[in-house]
Design a protein around this motif. Structure first.
Motif: not given
Length: 191
Positions: A36, A40-42, A45, A92, A95, A97
């Motif tokens: 990732h 991907d995180v954004t 989120q 998330l 990951w 995060v």
């Protein structure tokens, strides 16, 4: 950092099993720590609170709408987006995060210092909450079209910039489903 790699068959099987899990057992689709990126995180989120607001809007419908087709659509939105929220929360967590990083008006959370495309303001939500009957239906359809357009835009960004196969697959499903619902809602507004 421990790296975990999944074969295509395992990933496909896991995605299928994750799609079938019930509400009491949200199974995040597997994702390798190295697979990732920041996009991907954004995506996760921002899409979580985006979907949460859509659910909030969908839950208003049964008590306020005068159109059974709007009630049916709201129910389908609710059933589709709740499992997607759980799936993104699982990613998330996997990951390592935080699910969100900044608070938004109305208790919604988001990442970054800008508002997300398609999100309704507190004033929009209060206005919608106060409406009833055909006036509610028109407002709800108009707002949900804008909301869905924002989600489609976010999903297209994920397809262009993301690296995680599961997140990109979800982004494509969001585009396909929500573009179809936008067309349906436009038809209901004309009808």
């Amino acid at each position: 950092m421990r790296k975990i790699f999944f074969s295509g068959a395992v990933l496909t099987a896991s995605l299928l099993l994750g799609a079938c899990s019930g509400p009491e057992s949200p199974a995040p689709a597997p994702s390798s720590q190295a697979g990732h990126n920041a996009a991907d995180v954004t995506f996760a989120q921002q899409m979580i609170p985006h979907h949460q607001q859509a659910l909030e809007m969908a839950k208003m419908v049964p008590a306020r709408s005068s159109d059974p087709k709007v009630v049916d659509l709201a129910g389908r939105i609710d059933r589709a987006q709740d499992p997607e929220i759980r799936q993104m929360q699982g990613w998330l967590k996997a990951w390592g995060v935080a699910a969100t990083s900044h608070s938004m008006p109305g208790g919604h959370e988001m990442s970054g210092d800008h508002t997300m495309t398609g999100m309704m303001s507190d004033a929009d939500m209060k206005s919608l909450d106060a409406a009833r009957g055909p006036a509610f239906d028109r407002s709800w359809l108009d707002m949900m079209i804008k909301h869905h357009q924002g989600a489609v835009e976010m999903a297209k960004t994920e397809l262009a910039q993301g690296a995680d196969a599961g997140a990109k697959a979800l982004a494509q499903r969001i585009i396909d489903a929500q573009e179809a619902e936008i067309a349906e809602m436009r038809g209901l507004m004309k009808g």
